[in-house]
Design a protein around this motif. Structure first.
Motif, mmCIF file in Angstrom:
data_model
loop_
_atom_site.group_PDB
_atom_site.id
_atom_site.type_symbol
_atom_site.label_atom_id
_atom_site.label_comp_id
_atom_site.label_asym_id
_atom_site.label_seq_id
_atom_site.Cartn_x
_atom_site.Cartn_y
_atom_site.Cartn_z
ATOM 1 N N ALA A 83 51.585 0.990 74.891
ATOM 2 C CA ALA A 83 51.348 -0.374 74.417
ATOM 3 C C ALA A 83 52.511 -1.316 74.684
ATOM 4 O O ALA A 83 52.372 -2.530 74.538
ATOM 5 C CB ALA A 83 51.047 -0.355 72.923
ATOM 6 N N THR A 84 53.667 -0.791 75.070
ATOM 7 C CA THR A 84 54.814 -1.635 75.416
ATOM 8 C C THR A 84 54.981 -1.756 76.927
ATOM 9 O O THR A 84 56.000 -2.257 77.386
ATOM 10 C CB THR A 84 56.094 -1.057 74.796
ATOM 11 N N ALA A 85 54.002 -1.274 77.686
ATOM 12 C CA ALA A 85 54.045 -1.250 79.160
ATOM 13 C C ALA A 85 55.083 -0.265 79.677
ATOM 14 O O ALA A 85 55.487 -0.339 80.836
ATOM 15 C CB ALA A 85 54.275 -2.646 79.742
ATOM 16 N N THR A 86 55.499 0.667 78.816
ATOM 17 C CA THR A 86 56.419 1.713 79.260
ATOM 18 C C THR A 86 55.639 2.775 80.028
ATOM 19 O O THR A 86 54.623 3.273 79.556
ATOM 20 C CB THR A 86 57.132 2.356 78.058
ATOM 21 N N VAL A 87 56.130 3.102 81.209
ATOM 22 C CA VAL A 87 55.475 4.089 82.074
ATOM 23 C C VAL A 87 56.220 5.412 81.952
ATOM 24 O O VAL A 87 57.447 5.455 82.055
ATOM 25 C CB VAL A 87 55.456 3.608 83.536
ATOM 26 N N ARG A 88 55.469 6.488 81.726
ATOM 27 C CA ARG A 88 56.070 7.824 81.649
ATOM 28 C C ARG A 88 55.393 8.740 82.664
ATOM 29 O O ARG A 88 54.172 8.708 82.825
ATOM 30 C CB ARG A 88 55.904 8.417 80.242
ATOM 31 N N LEU A 89 56.205 9.552 83.324
ATOM 32 C CA LEU A 89 55.679 10.545 84.253
ATOM 33 C C LEU A 89 55.154 11.726 83.461
ATOM 34 O O LEU A 89 55.882 12.341 82.676
ATOM 35 C CB LEU A 89 56.768 10.995 85.227
#
Length: 831
Positions: A83-89
């Protein structure tokens, strides 16, 4: 069928989205956010966080963790977007090489991520990634290469895949279980599509552009592949779109948005539950407009407490099964004047992942979560005359539904409308609860498509007494030939007089005497086209207010009808011309008002005259004041001086003072205790809650707050005259306090016989594993609260005593604020 395995990486905890029917989009330049439709029906983009660097095109919303899953175009990496536009692999994949992945979606159960693989602009493969497999195994099926889908969406019920192909600009319907593919005809050449999704009401929609990309648009899709444009806005190029339609939503509807005084009517709440499971503990609240009274409420839903009253809907503890449900309100309107009503309801008590609160939406409008508009119609006149024109051989519908719901026509019909094909007068007697009106429809019939029309306007349309204006008449002749010997007549209102001709393109004979109210212009020869006659008219010392006028064009050829009444071109309906006379009704006027302490009040005199002189020497049409008192104004109109006295009292004051900021432990609550002073008994209170569901109530003076993170509450208090606001800041200590022993001795001596994790917080154990030195899981537990002491390891494995030694433990924990973290450690078992 080819299978491949990927190697998984652990991800940092992410902030889950809320499943609230949002349209999540990723733009071509990497911005992530939501697409909204504002009250004007225009789309706007709300960006979140920093631009995403990864080259992503295929996205889908997964309901099991409320994250958006995506893969890069090369198919080598699987990501989640929070929801914070944080991208995780999440995992490194090994999808078929040399393919590009531009389209994807997650199925409703969150078990599969379906993506399309293409090469050289042609779809060659459909890949199903198993999201429940720790290694993210995948399966491949071949596609014929006749499409290139930019995005896909999966039908919630059937699983059928929809896509948009830019190869031939058409929609694609793909049953990927049976690998059957059909395509719609090409879309309009000015439109283009980039993203597709479903909403909670099973509406299939697409996001794209119009007019070659100069504007953005949302389109509604039909099952047959056709579409219609719903909303437009500024240009925005979408790389992909995703949504969470598996939510709860509410809409307001009625059979008719027009109601009459003293009449009973029904308003409906449509509530849909797409979550796949029954929702409980839901509340429904709505405040009725003060001219409406609730007489009956019916529903098949189970409601724990119906606290509704005649002016408020208040249902508590609703049990909402899966599917669509309806609550019907029977309402009665008061005997009041015409007005616009706006009704909106609110669902509260929803799960945090569903947003906590949902405001109702009018599904017939383009805007999101807007109120349902009701038009309360009151006809003040006893009779109304309406003029219509039809061509010979055509029909026209005369609709009287806006005049009442009990109708009887001169033809004997009792329906809301009749269809006529001949000229003449048609009369309907309309009755509603508090009013009755006779409506006469004057239908003129003539040969078409040729028309002759008369328009009338007053320039300017807002004027002062004792001044000169222009009465402009213009004739639109599209009959195909010149028309001669026409006569234009009009009667000016009392106090108006004819001064002469300003201009006359027709060079007609003006038979009007100077100073007369009766306008007569004869021998008008009108060529094909449009031109004008402008008359100078003097407005004497007449009363301020609204004035109307309608001219007549007569002596026209019989095949065009007997006459024409003028129309006001400033309105969208055929009607008389309206203009406004400004000014003060009397020589002197007293205006009463009040001002709040510390406020600025603007005294607006713009409608009283043409020139102004305030007691302080100001000559503006307004005066901004900051204190009570008497403020004198001399107004100069076209006729005389007028005097306006503004008597401004001090309004009863209100003062709100804040308590000190405070810090509380996560999971704890605190009572907000502001100090309020009001000089009246009436007091309105409203708290804003940025986290939506953290206050016990929003309209009480001292609510209990239960925030999950740092928050600022704003209190606004009013006493019908003035208002005051303050902010109260609450800091939440969310340090993670997990305690565990490093040694235990399960020897039944009553001392340290069990190994368990401890916390004072409300923490949920998603999964807890204890592993021996050989990698065997000797104890596993899932889905319990950390403060449940019955869930503990007693030092046994397969009903046998586990040997002494060091054991490794890992625990996946969900904290009260939604954060999920993995903890680990070791413990020594001694006998």
């Amino acid at each position: 069928m080819l299978l491949a395995l990927g190697s998984m990486r652990l991800c940092d905890a992410q902030v889950a989205h809320q499943c609230t029917n949002d349209r999540w989009v990723l733009t071509e330049d990497g911005r992530f956010g939501s697409l909204q439709i504002n009250s004007a029906g225009s789309i706007t983009f709300r960006s979140i966080g920093s631009p995403i660097a990864e080259d992503i095109r295929a996205m889908g919303y997964r309901t099991t963790d409320d994250l958006i899953y995506a893969i890069n175009r090369a198919g080598t990496e699987l990501y989640t977007i929070d929801a914070t536009a944080t991208v995780r692999l999440v995992a490194e994949l090994d999808l078929p090489p040399a393919l590009q992945y531009d389209a994807g979606d997650v199925n409703r159960h969150g078990t599969e991520f379906v993506v399309i693989g293409s090469r050289a602009g042609k779809d060659l493969a459909i890949i199903e990634i198993d999201l429940t497999d720790p290694d993210y195994a995948w399966a491949r099926s071949s596609l014929p290469g006749t499409t290139h889908m930019l995005d896909i969406s999966l039908d919630k019920e059937t699983g059928v895949l929809w896509g948009y192909s830019d190869l031939d600009r058409s929609f694609v319907i793909l049953d990927y279980l049976n690998l059957t593919l059909t395509q719609s005809p090409p879309i309009d050449g000015a439109d283009d599509m980039q993203g597709m999704y479903y909403d909670a009401w099973d509406r299939h929609q697409s996001i794209g552009t119009i007019v070659g990309g100069v504007g953005g648009a949302i389109f509604g899709l039909r099952d047959d592949g056709t579409y219609r444009r719903l909303s437009t806005g500024g240009p925005i190029l979408i790389a992909d779109a995703a949504s969470c339609p598996w939510s709860v939503d509410i809409a307001v509807d009625a059979d008719n948005d027009k109601i009459f005084p003293c009449e009973e009517f029904e308003l409906r709440y449509d509530i849909i539950n797409q979550t796949g499971q029954t929702q409980t503990g839901i509340n429904l609240e709505a405040q009725l407009d003060d001219v409406l009274t609730l007489t009956e409420l019916t529903t098949e839903l189970t409601v724990a407490n119906n606290a509704s009253s005649s002016d408020r809907i208040d249902l508590r503890g609703i049990t909402l099964p899966v599917g669509k449900h309806q609550i019907i309100l029977t309402l009665t309107s008061d005997d009041v004047s015409a007005r616009e009503l706006c009704h909106q309801a609110e669902l509260t008590g929803l799960a945090t992942r569903l947003g906590g609160t949902r405001s109702s939406d009018d599904l017939l409008t383009r805007a999101d979560d807007d109120c349902y508009d009701l038009e309360l119609i009151r006809i003040e006149e006893d009779s109304v005359r309406l003029s219509y024109f039809i061509c010979t051989g055509d029909e026209i519908e005369l609709d009287a539904s806006s005049f009442g719901n009990q109708l009887i026509w001169s033809t004997g019909s009792r329906s809301s409308s009749i269809t006529v094909s001949t000229g003449g007068e048609y009369i309907v007697e309309a009755q509603s609860g508090c009013q009755s009106v006779t409506v006469l429809y004057d239908v003129t019939q003539a040969i078409c498509p040729y028309t002759l029309e008369l328009h009338h306007r007053v320039l300017p349309d807002s004027i002062l007494p004792c001044s000169e204006v222009i009465f402009q008449y213009y004739i639109d002749n599209s009959t195909g030939e010149t028309r001669s010997d026409l006569i234009l007549t009009d009667q000016l209102p009392p106090g108006y007089s004819y001064l002469g001709i300003a201009s006359d393109a027709y060079e007609a004979t003006h038979a009007t005497e100077i100073g007369s109210r009766d306008i007569e212009i004869r021998d008008i020869t009108v060529p094909v086209g449009i031109d004008t006659i402008n008359l100078r008219v003097y407005v004497d010392d007449v009363s301020p207010g609204e004035y109307k006028g309608q001219a007549t064009l007569s002596n026209i050829p019989q095949e065009l009808g007997p006459f024409r009444l003028s129309d006001d071109p400033a309105t969208s309906v055929f009607d008389s011309t309206t203009w406004i006379i400004l000014g003060v009704e009397e020589d002197s006027l007293i205006v009463l008002d009040s001002i709040c302490d510390g406020a600025i009040l603007r005294l607006d005199a713009s409608s009283y005259g043409a020139a102004f002189l305030w007691q302080d020497g100001s000559v503006l049409d307004h005066l901004d004041i900051s204190a009570p008192g008497r403020y004198e104004l001399t107004v100069f109109s076209g006729c005389q001086e007028n005097y306006v006295s503004f008597l401004i009292d001090r309004a009863p004051g209100i003062d709100v003072r804040s308590q000190l900021d405070q810090t509380i432990r996560l999971g704890k609550s605190t009572e907000l205790q502001p100090t309020l002073y009001s000089e009246t008994d009436s007091l309105g209170i409203f708290w804003s809650d940025p986290q939506d569901t953290t206050l016990s109530c929003r309209r009480c003076a001292t609510p209990v707050a239960f925030p999950l993170r740092d928050i600022t509450y704003q209190l606004t208090a009013s006493n019908e005259y003035c208002s005051d606001s303050i902010n109260i800041n609450i800091s939440v200590d969310n340090s993670r306090l997990i305690y565990q022993p490093n040694v235990f001795s399960p020897n039944s001596d009553g001392i340290n016989d069990y190994f368990m994790l401890h916390t004072a917080d409300h923490t949920e154990v998603l999964e807890w594993n204890i592993i021996d030195r050989w990698g065997n899981t000797v104890y596993r537990s899932t889905g319990y609260r950390l403060d449940q002491e019955s869930l503990r390891w007693d030092g046994t494995y397969r009903s046998q005593l586990a040997p002494e030694g060091v054991y490794i433990w890992t625990a996946r924990l969900r904290f009260l604020d939604g954060l999920v973290e993995t903890w680990s450690g070791d413990v020594t078992l001694l006998r």
